[in-house]
Design a protein around this motif. Structure first.
Motif, PDB file in Angstrom:
ATOM      1  N   UNK A  75      24.866  59.470  10.707  1.00 33.95           N
ATOM      2  CA  UNK A  75      25.902  58.944  11.587  1.00 33.95           C
ATOM      3  C   UNK A  75      25.906  59.750  12.886  1.00 33.95           C
ATOM      4  N   UNK A  76      26.049  59.070  14.001  1.00 36.74           N
ATOM      5  CA  UNK A  76      25.987  59.731  15.298  1.00 36.74           C
ATOM      6  C   UNK A  76      27.381  60.088  15.767  1.00 36.74           C
ATOM      7  N   UNK A  77      27.619  61.370  15.973  1.00 39.75           N
ATOM      8  CA  UNK A  77      28.879  61.870  16.512  1.00 39.75           C
ATOM      9  C   UNK A  77      28.519  62.779  17.677  1.00 39.75           C
ATOM     10  N   UNK A  78      28.667  62.313  18.908  1.00 41.62           N
ATOM     11  CA  UNK A  78      28.205  63.072  20.069  1.00 41.62           C
ATOM     12  C   UNK A  78      28.857  64.444  20.205  1.00 41.62           C
ATOM     13  N   UNK A  79      30.033  64.628  19.640  1.00 38.76           N
ATOM     14  CA  UNK A  79      30.715  65.921  19.745  1.00 38.76           C
ATOM     15  C   UNK A  79      30.256  66.933  18.696  1.00 38.76           C
ATOM     16  N   UNK A  80      29.473  66.483  17.713  1.00 35.28           N
ATOM     17  CA  UNK A  80      29.054  67.375  16.621  1.00 35.28           C
ATOM     18  C   UNK A  80      27.841  68.208  17.028  1.00 35.28           C
ATOM     19  N   UNK A  81      27.909  69.498  16.758  1.00 33.40           N
ATOM     20  CA  UNK A  81      26.807  70.421  17.021  1.00 33.40           C
ATOM     21  C   UNK A  81      25.983  70.586  15.749  1.00 33.40           C
ATOM     22  N   UNK A  82      24.672  70.474  15.878  1.00 33.25           N
ATOM     23  CA  UNK A  82      23.748  70.657  14.763  1.00 33.25           C
ATOM     24  C   UNK A  82      22.798  71.793  15.113  1.00 33.25           C
ATOM     25  N   UNK A  83      22.541  72.651  14.139  1.00 29.86           N
ATOM     26  CA  UNK A  83      21.661  73.792  14.352  1.00 29.86           C
ATOM     27  C   UNK A  83      20.605  73.783  13.260  1.00 29.86           C
ATOM     28  N   UNK A  84      19.350  73.557  13.652  1.00 36.88           N
ATOM     29  CA  UNK A  84      18.242  73.547  12.696  1.00 36.88           C
ATOM     30  C   UNK A  84      17.673  74.953  12.550  1.00 36.88           C
ATOM     31  N   UNK A  85      17.377  75.333  11.292  1.00 40.54           N
ATOM     32  CA  UNK A  85      16.780  76.626  10.990  1.00 40.54           C
ATOM     33  C   UNK A  85      15.380  76.430  10.431  1.00 40.54           C
ATOM     34  N   UNK A  86      14.522  77.433  10.603  1.00 41.59           N
ATOM     35  CA  UNK A  86      13.218  77.389   9.940  1.00 41.59           C
ATOM     36  C   UNK A  86      13.343  78.092   8.586  1.00 41.59           C
ATOM     37  N   UNK A  87      12.235  78.193   7.876  1.00 36.79           N
ATOM     38  CA  UNK A  87      12.239  78.767   6.524  1.00 36.79           C
ATOM     39  C   UNK A  87      12.643  80.238   6.503  1.00 36.79           C
ATOM     40  N   UNK A  88      12.520  80.929   7.642  1.00 35.59           N
ATOM     41  CA  UNK A  88      12.892  82.346   7.688  1.00 35.59           C
ATOM     42  C   UNK A  88      14.333  82.558   8.148  1.00 35.59           C
ATOM     43  N   UNK A  89      15.043  81.467   8.462  1.00 35.66           N
ATOM     44  CA  UNK A  89      16.425  81.585   8.914  1.00 35.66           C
ATOM     45  C   UNK A  89      16.580  81.727  10.415  1.00 35.66           C
TER      46      UNK A  89
END
Length: 97
Positions: A75-89
């Motif tokens: 679901x798209x929520x323009x106000x939501x912040x997403x932070x992707x991590x790699x396998x090492x954090x």
């Protein structure tokens, strides 16, 4: 005597006068973050750093910290912040949506 319509307007205005949206979620970190805006500009400089760098921030409500392989809703929520991590954090991407 006050008319019922006038009384309703007065009472409604009084009830709403106590309503105030709290847009500043953070009281620590480099700058306040808004609860209604994505924190992309504030957090993008953290790319490449360990996820512990996020400890300096009170992240907006609904922020998702996403390790590899974690399923998330689309679901798209323009106000939501997403932070992707790699396998090492390490933080590899910050995005809104």
């Amino acid at each position: 005597m006050i008319r019922p319509t006038a009384l309703a307007l007065i009472l409604g205005a009084f009830a709403l006068s106590g309503c105030k949206e709290d847009t500043h979620v953070s009281n620590k970190g480099p700058a306040p973050m808004s609860a209604t805006e994505c924190a992309l500009e504030i957090l993008t400089p953290l790319i490449g750093q360990d996820k512990s760098a996020l400890d300096a921030f009170d992240l907006p409500a609904g922020t998702r910290i996403i390790p590899p392989g974690r399923m998330v809703t689309k679901d798209f929520r323009p106000e939501r912040t997403n932070i992707d991590l790699d396998a090492t954090g390490r933080i590899i991407r910050v995005w809104c949506g």
